[in-house]
Design an enzyme around this catalytic site. Structure first.
Site, PDB file in Angstrom:
ATOM      1  N   ARG A   1       0.848  -1.214   0.000  1.00 53.79           N
ATOM      2  CA  ARG A   1       0.000   0.000   0.000  1.00 53.79           C
ATOM      3  C   ARG A   1       0.882   1.263   0.000  1.00 53.79           C
ATOM      4  NH1 ARG A   1      -0.645   4.703   2.483  1.00 53.79           N
ATOM      5  NH2 ARG A   1      -0.155   3.707   4.469  1.00 53.79           N
ATOM      6  N   ASP A   2       1.469   1.598   1.135  1.00 57.10           N
ATOM      7  CA  ASP A   2       2.262   2.840   1.203  1.00 57.10           C
ATOM      8  C   ASP A   2       3.440   2.779   0.231  1.00 57.10           C
ATOM      9  OD1 ASP A   2       3.246   5.307   2.042  1.00 57.10           O
ATOM     10  OD2 ASP A   2       3.037   4.857   4.168  1.00 57.10           O
TER      11      ASP A   2
ATOM     12  N   HIS B   1       4.913   4.689  12.717  1.00 56.29           N
ATOM     13  CA  HIS B   1       4.949   4.605  11.239  1.00 56.29           C
ATOM     14  C   HIS B   1       5.909   5.701  10.779  1.00 56.29           C
ATOM     15  CE1 HIS B   1       2.743   4.221   7.213  1.00 56.29           C
ATOM     16  NE2 HIS B   1       3.323   5.398   7.075  1.00 56.29           N
TER      17      HIS B   1
ATOM     18  N   HIS C   1       8.548   7.360   8.111  1.00 51.98           N
ATOM     19  CA  HIS C   1       9.173   7.493   6.790  1.00 51.98           C
ATOM     20  C   HIS C   1      10.632   7.888   7.043  1.00 51.98           C
ATOM     21  CE1 HIS C   1       5.746   7.002   4.003  1.00 51.98           C
ATOM     22  NE2 HIS C   1       5.076   7.183   5.137  1.00 51.98           N
TER      23      HIS C   1
ATOM     24  N   CYS D   1       3.806   9.449   0.337  1.00 54.72           N
ATOM     25  CA  CYS D   1       2.409   9.859   0.172  1.00 54.72           C
ATOM     26  C   CYS D   1       2.321  10.910  -0.923  1.00 54.72           C
ATOM     27  CB  CYS D   1       1.870  10.417   1.486  1.00 54.72           C
ATOM     28  SG  CYS D   1       0.176  11.002   1.329  1.00 54.72           S
TER      29      CYS D   1
HETATM   30  P1  HMG Z   1     -13.620  13.943  -2.327  1.00 55.41           P
HETATM   31  O1  HMG Z   1     -13.313  14.362  -3.722  1.00 55.41           O
HETATM   32  O2  HMG Z   1     -13.796  15.000  -1.298  1.00 55.41           O
HETATM   33  O3  HMG Z   1     -14.900  12.980  -2.198  1.00 55.41           O
HETATM   34  O4  HMG Z   1     -12.505  12.930  -1.850  1.00 55.41           O
HETATM   35  P2  HMG Z   1     -16.151  12.716  -3.045  1.00 55.41           P
HETATM   36  O5  HMG Z   1     -17.067  11.979  -2.135  1.00 55.41           O
HETATM   37  O6  HMG Z   1     -16.629  13.998  -3.673  1.00 55.41           O
HETATM   38  O7  HMG Z   1     -15.655  11.716  -4.180  1.00 55.41           O
HETATM   39  C1  HMG Z   1     -14.904  12.096  -5.309  1.00 55.41           C
HETATM   40  C2  HMG Z   1     -14.951  10.981  -6.325  1.00 55.41           C
HETATM   41  O8  HMG Z   1     -14.313   9.823  -5.792  1.00 55.41           O
HETATM   42  C3  HMG Z   1     -16.362  10.539  -6.655  1.00 55.41           C
HETATM   43  O9  HMG Z   1     -16.349  10.029  -7.976  1.00 55.41           O
HETATM   44  C4  HMG Z   1     -16.596   9.400  -5.690  1.00 55.41           C
HETATM   45  O10 HMG Z   1     -17.550   8.498  -6.136  1.00 55.41           O
HETATM   46  C5  HMG Z   1     -15.226   8.752  -5.670  1.00 55.41           C
HETATM   47  P3  HMG Z   1     -17.076  10.822  -9.178  1.00 55.41           P
HETATM   48  O11 HMG Z   1     -18.485  10.941  -8.735  1.00 55.41           O
HETATM   49  O12 HMG Z   1     -16.361  12.148  -9.243  1.00 55.41           O
HETATM   50  O13 HMG Z   1     -16.830   9.942 -10.332  1.00 55.41           O
HETATM   51  N1  HMG Z   1     -14.960   8.090  -4.401  1.00 55.41           N
HETATM   52  C6  HMG Z   1     -14.477   6.835  -4.289  1.00 55.41           C
HETATM   53  N2  HMG Z   1     -14.154   5.923  -5.214  1.00 55.41           N
HETATM   54  C7  HMG Z   1     -13.677   4.741  -4.772  1.00 55.41           C
HETATM   55  N3  HMG Z   1     -13.494   4.454  -3.461  1.00 55.41           N
HETATM   56  C8  HMG Z   1     -13.826   5.348  -2.520  1.00 55.41           C
HETATM   57  C9  HMG Z   1     -14.319   6.599  -2.927  1.00 55.41           C
HETATM   58  N4  HMG Z   1     -14.711   7.693  -2.258  1.00 55.41           N
HETATM   59  C10 HMG Z   1     -15.093   8.588  -3.157  1.00 55.41           C
HETATM   60  N5  HMG Z   1     -13.629   5.053  -1.232  1.00 55.41           N
HETATM   61  C11 HMG Z   1     -11.653  11.121  -0.563  1.00 55.41           C
HETATM   62  C12 HMG Z   1     -12.478  12.401  -0.550  1.00 55.41           C
HETATM   63  C13 HMG Z   1     -11.380  10.743   0.876  1.00 55.41           C
HETATM   64  C14 HMG Z   1     -12.456  10.015  -1.243  1.00 55.41           C
HETATM   65  C15 HMG Z   1     -10.346  11.386  -1.359  1.00 55.41           C
HETATM   66  O14 HMG Z   1      -9.747  12.526  -0.828  1.00 55.41           O
HETATM   67  C16 HMG Z   1      -9.374  10.242  -1.299  1.00 55.41           C
HETATM   68  O15 HMG Z   1      -9.628   9.174  -1.853  1.00 55.41           O
HETATM   69  N6  HMG Z   1      -8.241  10.447  -0.620  1.00 55.41           N
HETATM   70  C17 HMG Z   1      -7.272   9.386  -0.424  1.00 55.41           C
HETATM   71  C18 HMG Z   1      -5.895   9.936  -0.398  1.00 55.41           C
HETATM   72  C19 HMG Z   1      -4.918   8.823  -0.133  1.00 55.41           C
HETATM   73  O16 HMG Z   1      -5.189   7.654  -0.348  1.00 55.41           O
HETATM   74  N7  HMG Z   1      -3.723   9.209   0.331  1.00 55.41           N
HETATM   75  C20 HMG Z   1      -2.679   8.281   0.593  1.00 55.41           C
HETATM   76  C21 HMG Z   1      -2.945   7.393   1.761  1.00 55.41           C
HETATM   77  S1  HMG Z   1      -2.692   8.202   3.329  1.00 55.41           S
HETATM   78  C22 HMG Z   1      -0.994   8.035   3.622  1.00 55.41           C
HETATM   79  O17 HMG Z   1      -0.251   7.613   2.768  1.00 55.41           O
HETATM   80  C23 HMG Z   1      -0.498   8.371   4.992  1.00 55.41           C
HETATM   81  C24 HMG Z   1      -0.173   7.129   5.842  1.00 55.41           C
HETATM   82  O18 HMG Z   1       0.782   6.295   5.200  1.00 55.41           O
HETATM   83  C25 HMG Z   1       0.390   7.569   7.190  1.00 55.41           C
HETATM   84  C26 HMG Z   1       1.532   8.571   7.004  1.00 55.41           C
HETATM   85  O19 HMG Z   1       2.593   8.207   6.493  1.00 55.41           O
HETATM   86  O20 HMG Z   1       1.277   9.724   7.335  1.00 55.41           O
HETATM   87  C27 HMG Z   1      -1.426   6.298   6.109  1.00 55.41           C
HETATM   88 MG    MG Z   2       2.895   6.577   5.225  1.00 51.98          MG
END
Ligand code: HMG
Ligand code: MG
Length: 300
Positions: free
Chosen positions: A15-16, A207, A209, A240
């Site tokens: 994932r990450d 966690h 990095h 990220c």
């Molecule tokens: P948004 O644009 O505010 O939400 O995103 P929305 O509800 O308006 O949805 C936008 C579009 O996405 C829509 O599609 C939804 O249907 C679709 P459209 O109608 O435009 O065709 N959608 C989805 N599709 C599939 N699965 C879903 C989903 N939800 C909405 N679950 C949202 C809000 C949270 C969805 C968006 O901001 C997002 O997906 N963010 C994820 C970002 C991400 O994954 N970042 C990396 C992971 S975090 C990380 O790496 C940190 C970590 O490692 C810890 C650290 O190191 O700090 C964990």
């Molecule tokens: Mg991370």
């Protein structure tokens, strides 16, 4: 403080590690990576993200990946679920643990999940409730627990506030994440000590990095503060897309080399992890970013 004799490693490369890769990695490669990690003995593998494919295209094939892997008994396969849509997809894919992921800084919360911290908690509430009803494990991840690429240093009280909110949601485990790898050991010790004053240390993970080369030292500081769960990524893959300057997670090979050398048991076969790190790095066309991994591979 005496150090733990056993540590749980959560392998986050599928994932990450892969979410930030620019070229699309075939689902079959992700499946093989997870199968190799399962065989190496990890107790917990972060296998997928059920997030918007518009936000993180690399993770769009989570269902295919989960359907393709060989599930090893006893291993927890986790996935990121930012909302109910993601939760439903994760349940359909058969994950064992869902991860709600928030931040201790407002700017990062906006950049990463497009809402404020308070809004994110409201969004997580139904996910947490549904996870409990489905009998799934629930993990909460707190980004920018040391520094934020947009807001600067994160006050410890802000971290504690999100920890309390994640606890109220019923999280079984809570990750303290140094998203951009800027933390140094004394600061890490301070935040871990503060967190373990309000939470069971056995429910808290680190966690880290490794962007600034501080991750192993930060793990040692965390061990000394009573933490015994750490996330790492084979070959140091990771980063990220919504954290400017964020590079890979601490390399699993380095963490295992250090822990095993200190007499701390992980139950993981380092030799198999070294091979996996060399293999996945070749697959994506780069040298593995693990000092111990490359040194051990060179001796083979
Ligand atoms: P948004 O644009 O505010 O939400 O995103 P929305 O509800 O308006 O949805 C936008 C579009 O996405 C829509 O599609 C939804 O249907 C679709 P459209 O109608 O435009 O065709 N959608 C989805 N599709 C599939 N699965 C879903 C989903 N939800 C909405 N679950 C949202 C809000 C949270 C969805 C968006 O901001 C997002 O997906 N963010 C994820 C970002 C991400 O994954 N970042 C990396 C992971 S975090 C990380 O790496 C940190 C970590 O490692 C810890 C650290 O190191 O700090 C964990
Ligand atoms: Mg991370």
């Amino acid at each position: 403080m005496t150090l733990p004799s056993k540590v749980k490693i959560v392998e986050v490369a599928p994932r990450d590690g892969l979410q930030n890769e620019k070229s699309m990695i075939p689902a079959a490669t992700k499946v093989e990576l997870i199968n190799r990690l399962s065989a190496a003995g990890f107790p917990n593998i972060e296998a997928a993200s059920f997030v918007s494919p518009k936000w993180v295209p690399q993770m769009a094939d989570g269902a295919e990946v989960m359907a393709g892997i060989t599930r090893a008994p006893g291993i927890i396969y986790s996935a990121l679920t930012p909302n109910m849509r993601g939760f439903d997809a994760a349940v359909a894919a058969g994950v064992d643990e869902v991860v709600i992921f928030g931040a201790a800084s407002e700017a990062f919360s906006q950049k990463n999940i497009n809402c404020s911290i308070a809004e994110s908690i409201a969004r997580f509430e139904p996910v947490a409730e549904a996870a409990k009803q489905a009998g799934l494990r629930l993990r909460g991840s707190i980004s920018c627990a040391l520094d934020c690429p947009y807001d600067g240093p994160t006050p410890v009280d802000n971290v504690l506030d999100v920890v309390r909110r994640m606890q109220a949601l019923g999280c079984d485990e809570i990750d303290i994440a140094d998203t951009i790898g800027t933390g140094t050991p004394k600061r890490v010790e301070r935040v871990m000590k503060a967190v373990t004053e309000i939470a069971n240390p056995a429910s808290i993970s680190g966690h880290f990095h490794d962007t600034y080369g501080q991750a192993l030292a930060n793990i040692l500081a965390s061990l000394q503060a009573g933490i015994s769960i750490f996330h790492s990524s084979v070959a140091g893959l990771g980063g990220c897309p919504y954290a400017k300057g964020a590079t890979g997670n601490v390399a699993t090979e380095d963490v295992l080399y250090m822990l095993h050398g200190m007499g701390i048991d992980t139950g993981i076969n380092l030799d198999a992890v070294v091979d996996t790190g060399q293999w996945i790095s070749a697959e994506i066309g780069r040298r593995a970013d693990s000092r111990a991994g490359n040194a051990l591979a060179a001796r083979k």
